[in-house]
Design a protein around this motif. Structure first.
Motif, short mmCIF file in Angstrom:
data_model
loop_
_atom_site.label_atom_id
_atom_site.label_comp_id
_atom_site.label_asym_id
_atom_site.label_seq_id
_atom_site.Cartn_x
_atom_site.Cartn_y
_atom_site.Cartn_z
N THR A 37 0.66 -0.71 -0.41
CA THR A 37 -0.05 0.27 -0.12
C THR A 37 0.60 0.96 0.53
OG1 THR A 37 -0.30 0.31 1.09
CG2 THR A 37 -0.47 -1.41 0.47
N LEU A 38 1.51 1.37 0.45
CA LEU A 38 2.08 2.80 -0.57
C LEU A 38 2.06 3.85 0.34
CD1 LEU A 38 -0.22 2.19 -3.33
CD2 LEU A 38 2.27 1.90 -3.40
N LYS A 72 -12.62 3.77 -3.10
CA LYS A 72 -11.72 2.69 -3.67
C LYS A 72 -10.06 1.29 -3.76
CE LYS A 72 -10.61 1.67 -8.63
NZ LYS A 72 -11.82 0.78 -9.64
N ARG A 73 -9.15 2.44 -2.50
CA ARG A 73 -8.43 1.69 -2.50
C ARG A 73 -9.35 0.93 -1.27
NH1 ARG A 73 -6.10 4.19 2.59
NH2 ARG A 73 -5.58 2.70 3.74
N SER A 74 -10.17 0.64 -0.14
CA SER A 74 -10.56 -0.79 0.84
C SER A 74 -11.40 -1.53 -0.01
CB SER A 74 -11.71 0.54 1.54
OG SER A 74 -11.37 2.01 1.85
N SER A 110 -3.16 -8.90 -10.13
CA SER A 110 -3.99 -7.88 -11.03
C SER A 110 -4.63 -7.09 -9.44
CB SER A 110 -5.08 -8.41 -11.27
OG SER A 110 -6.05 -7.54 -12.21
N GLY A 111 -5.16 -7.33 -8.58
CA GLY A 111 -5.32 -6.39 -7.47
C GLY A 111 -4.24 -5.86 -6.88
N GLN A 116 -2.06 0.10 -7.24
CA GLN A 116 -0.98 1.12 -7.67
C GLN A 116 -1.47 2.38 -8.51
OE1 GLN A 116 2.57 -0.30 -9.57
NE2 GLN A 116 3.38 0.87 -9.29
N ARG A 117 -2.07 1.13 -9.56
CA ARG A 117 -3.03 3.37 -11.26
C ARG A 117 -3.93 3.96 -9.93
NH1 ARG A 117 -1.71 -1.34 -13.71
NH2 ARG A 117 -3.57 -2.70 -13.42
N ALA A 118 -4.71 3.04 -9.64
CA ALA A 118 -5.55 4.15 -8.55
C ALA A 118 -4.93 5.09 -8.03
CB ALA A 118 -6.52 3.30 -6.96
#
Length: 154
Positions: A37-38, A72-74, A110-111, A116-118
């Motif tokens: 997560t980032l 979206k992240r959740s 994929s998830g 990452q794209r979001a």
């Protein structure tokens, strides 16, 4: 009870308790740090709140962007967790990287890619709200965060 068997049982119980506790602590730490997560997400919030002087309109618009991103992240984090369970089940069934494990691994990838794209889109969407002067500060700070892991700098 024979001392040999008593020591075996004690060792097994201690190992089980220690393993369970260690696994629980590791899982808690992984959830707390949001490794997939980032750190960029938190940094963006810090940058816009501490480093930039935002107008009230900018603050409202960025809050709206953050709310959409967090939702979206959740959702994506749930998807990744489900894919991880799928992978664990596939590996336990075969103890090999067979077809089911490969499919589950693809679902995990994929998830994580979607997450990452979001995050990237979130960073860019926040940037669009800023003035050109604010964007310069923002861009520099985002770059510092993105390159910190390779340079060792925060």
């Amino acid at each position: 009870m024979n001392p040999f068997w008593r020591n075996i049982v004690i060792t097994l119980v201690v190992a089980l308790v220690a393993g369970t506790f260690g696994g629980w602590m590791g899982a808690q730490r992984a959830l707390d740090t949001d490794a997939q997560t980032l750190p960029l997400r938190q940094t963006v919030s810090d940058i816009v709140r501490r480093d930039l002087r935002l107008t009230q309109d900018q603050t409202r618009e960025i809050q709206s962007i953050e709310d959409r991103y967090y939702n979206k992240r959740s959702s994506l984090r749930v998807q990744v967790a489900q894919a991880n369970h799928e992978l664990a089940d596939a590996l336990m069934a075969d103890m090999a990287f067979g077809r089911e494990a490969q499919t589950a691994s693809t679902h995990v990838e994929s998830g994580l890619g979607e997450l990452q794209r979001a995050t990237i889109l979130y960073v860019l969407e926040v940037r669009d709200v800023l003035t050109p002067e604010q964007q310069m500060v923002y861009d520099r700070r985002v770059r510092e965060v993105l390159t910190a892991s390779t340079t060792g700098k925060p």
